[in-house]
Write a protein that holds these residues in place. Structure first.
Motif, PDB file in Angstrom:
ATOM      1  N   ARG A 114      90.067  45.692  72.587  1.00 14.04           N
ATOM      2  CA  ARG A 114      89.273  46.453  73.547  1.00 14.04           C
ATOM      3  C   ARG A 114      88.435  45.528  74.425  1.00 14.04           C
ATOM      4  NH1 ARG A 114      84.884  51.204  72.126  1.00 14.04           N
ATOM      5  NH2 ARG A 114      83.462  49.454  71.856  1.00 14.04           N
ATOM      6  N   GLU A 116      94.249  52.854  68.453  1.00 16.69           N
ATOM      7  CA  GLU A 116      94.530  53.331  69.807  1.00 16.69           C
ATOM      8  C   GLU A 116      95.565  54.458  69.832  1.00 16.69           C
ATOM      9  OE1 GLU A 116      93.654  48.824  70.324  1.00 16.69           O
ATOM     10  OE2 GLU A 116      94.748  50.102  68.905  1.00 16.69           O
ATOM     11  N   ASP A 123      89.099  44.981  78.420  1.00 18.92           N
ATOM     12  CA  ASP A 123      88.016  45.462  79.292  1.00 18.92           C
ATOM     13  C   ASP A 123      87.739  44.491  80.440  1.00 18.92           C
ATOM     14  OD1 ASP A 123      87.484  47.879  78.076  1.00 18.92           O
ATOM     15  OD2 ASP A 123      85.667  47.217  77.038  1.00 18.92           O
ATOM     16  N   THR A 182      94.128  51.021  75.169  1.00 21.37           N
ATOM     17  CA  THR A 182      92.771  50.555  74.953  1.00 21.37           C
ATOM     18  C   THR A 182      91.824  51.325  75.877  1.00 21.37           C
ATOM     19  OG1 THR A 182      92.873  48.827  76.638  1.00 21.37           O
ATOM     20  CG2 THR A 182      93.633  48.243  74.415  1.00 21.37           C
ATOM     21  N   ARG A 183      90.532  51.078  75.735  1.00 20.36           N
ATOM     22  CA  ARG A 183      89.552  51.782  76.557  1.00 20.36           C
ATOM     23  C   ARG A 183      89.804  51.595  78.048  1.00 20.36           C
ATOM     24  NH1 ARG A 183      83.362  50.598  75.234  1.00 20.36           N
ATOM     25  NH2 ARG A 183      83.963  48.493  75.928  1.00 20.36           N
ATOM     26  N   SER A 184      90.333  50.433  78.416  1.00 23.30           N
ATOM     27  CA  SER A 184      90.607  50.152  79.828  1.00 23.30           C
ATOM     28  C   SER A 184      91.914  50.761  80.317  1.00 23.30           C
ATOM     29  CB  SER A 184      90.657  48.639  80.054  1.00 23.30           C
ATOM     30  OG  SER A 184      91.782  48.089  79.379  1.00 23.30           O
ATOM     31  N   SER A 234      79.573  46.429  69.827  1.00 15.24           N
ATOM     32  CA  SER A 234      80.596  47.441  69.549  1.00 15.24           C
ATOM     33  C   SER A 234      80.953  47.542  68.074  1.00 15.24           C
ATOM     34  CB  SER A 234      81.860  47.151  70.368  1.00 15.24           C
ATOM     35  OG  SER A 234      82.569  46.031  69.853  1.00 15.24           O
ATOM     36  N   ASP A 237      94.335  57.605  70.973  1.00 15.45           N
ATOM     37  CA  ASP A 237      93.911  57.678  72.372  1.00 15.45           C
ATOM     38  C   ASP A 237      95.061  57.371  73.314  1.00 15.45           C
ATOM     39  OD1 ASP A 237      91.047  58.215  71.960  1.00 15.45           O
ATOM     40  OD2 ASP A 237      91.023  56.203  71.075  1.00 15.45           O
TER      41      ASP A 237
END
Length: 306
Positions: free
Chosen positions: A11, A45, A15, A52-54, A250, A48
């Motif tokens: 992550r 992940e 990012d 990743t978050r990005s 984090s 989601d």
């Protein structure tokens, strides 16, 4: 990179840098169909959209030697949302190799072929199946046999780490030998190993003839490396330090205090190779055993930068 490139590191790196995709730590397959919780443990992940978050896609990596069992677990991984399956024939860890996993299988190209072919047949044609390997186990005498076995099994691409298992992580990586593999097969080949700087990346591309690269430890030593490789701003220590501070923030409450402090110190230790400032910072926090004061030290140091 088992024990290093986990969910939190993936992550953090994605990012701040534009990666085409990244790979999970390997999921060890040893004779059983694994429950969903195991896949979620190594690749959170999946909950989601396998990103990743990005938004960077995460390919799920499997390690094992039983074709049928590997195929069954690949099917389960895809059902859980894995967009691609990567097969690990490169891990040099003694425990893994003792149980017929990773780089030791490069002595048996027929097994490499059987595993890859079984997984390829089992998952939908829309799901890429790729392979990561080293040049060989004790030597690189069967490198081309393994590459051709992977190609014949229907892999979408092959990533090659430019050393044998016996050579471990000792410099150099033999990028020219990756080039010989690239010339022997028609599937795309991705070069990996000893890429610590943008200049290393250019030399690797020149020597291997590979346009595409996989970054490993170099991306941890310099979280901004992928940006420099793409021709962008190489960044500076304050920007790297901010990444480390955000990473420390984090992981709060995700493990024991010693474990979490160890994660931050591990990253600082890798950073010393690229950023001399990391050595002094690591020295100043090396006896800290509480994660919150350690993270506070990182943020405080960010504020002190010119």
């Amino acid at each position: 990179m088992e024990g290093l490139a986990d969910y939190w590191v993936r992550r953090a790196l994605t990012d701040v840098g534009r990666y085409d995709w990244c790979v999970s730590e390997f999921v060890r397959v040893s004779g059983n169909l694994l429950p969903p919780r195991v896949f979620h443990r190594w690749c959170p992940e999946l909950r989601d959209g396998a990103r990743t978050r990005s938004g960077t896609p995460v390919h799920l990596q499997l390690l094992g030697s039983d074709p049928a069992c590997m195929a069954d677990n690949a099917v389960r991984a895809v059902a859980l949302g894995a967009p691609a399956i990567d097969l690990n024939f490169g891990c040099p860890a003694k425990t893994v190799n003792r149980h017929r996993g990773g780089a030791v299988l490069l002595d048996e190209p027929e097994v490499v072929h059987a595993v890859t072919a079984a997984v390829r047949r089992a998952v939908p044609v829309t799901v890429p199946v790729s392979v990561k390997m080293r040049l060989g186990n004790a030597d690189d005498g069967r490198a081309l046999d393994n590459a051709r076995a992977v190609e014949a099994a229907g892999a979408a691409w092959l990533t090659v780490h430019g050393r044998t298992k016996k050579q471990g992580y000792r410099p150099p990586a033999y990028w020219d030998r990756i080039g010989a593999i690239r010339e022997a097969v028609s599937l795309p080949v991705i070069a990996n190993g000893e890429i610590w700087t943008a200049e290393d990346a250019r030399r690797c591309q020149a020597e291997s003839g590979c346009a595409d690269l996989m970054l490993g430890r170099g991306a941890v030593a310099d979280p901004l490396l992928v940006r420099a490789v793409r021709g962008g701003d190489p960044g500076d220590w304050p920007e790297v330090l901010a990444v480390l501070g955000d990473f420390g923030e984090s992981i709060l409450d995700t493990g024991t205090e010693p474990q979490l402090c160890g994660r931050v110190k591990q990253w600082l230790s890798y950073s010393r190779r690229r950023w001399p400032e990391a050595a002094a910072l690591l020295q100043s926090v090396k006896r800290e055993t509480r994660i919150r004061p350690l993270v506070a030290s990182l943020h405080r140091t960010v504020g002190e930068q010119p």
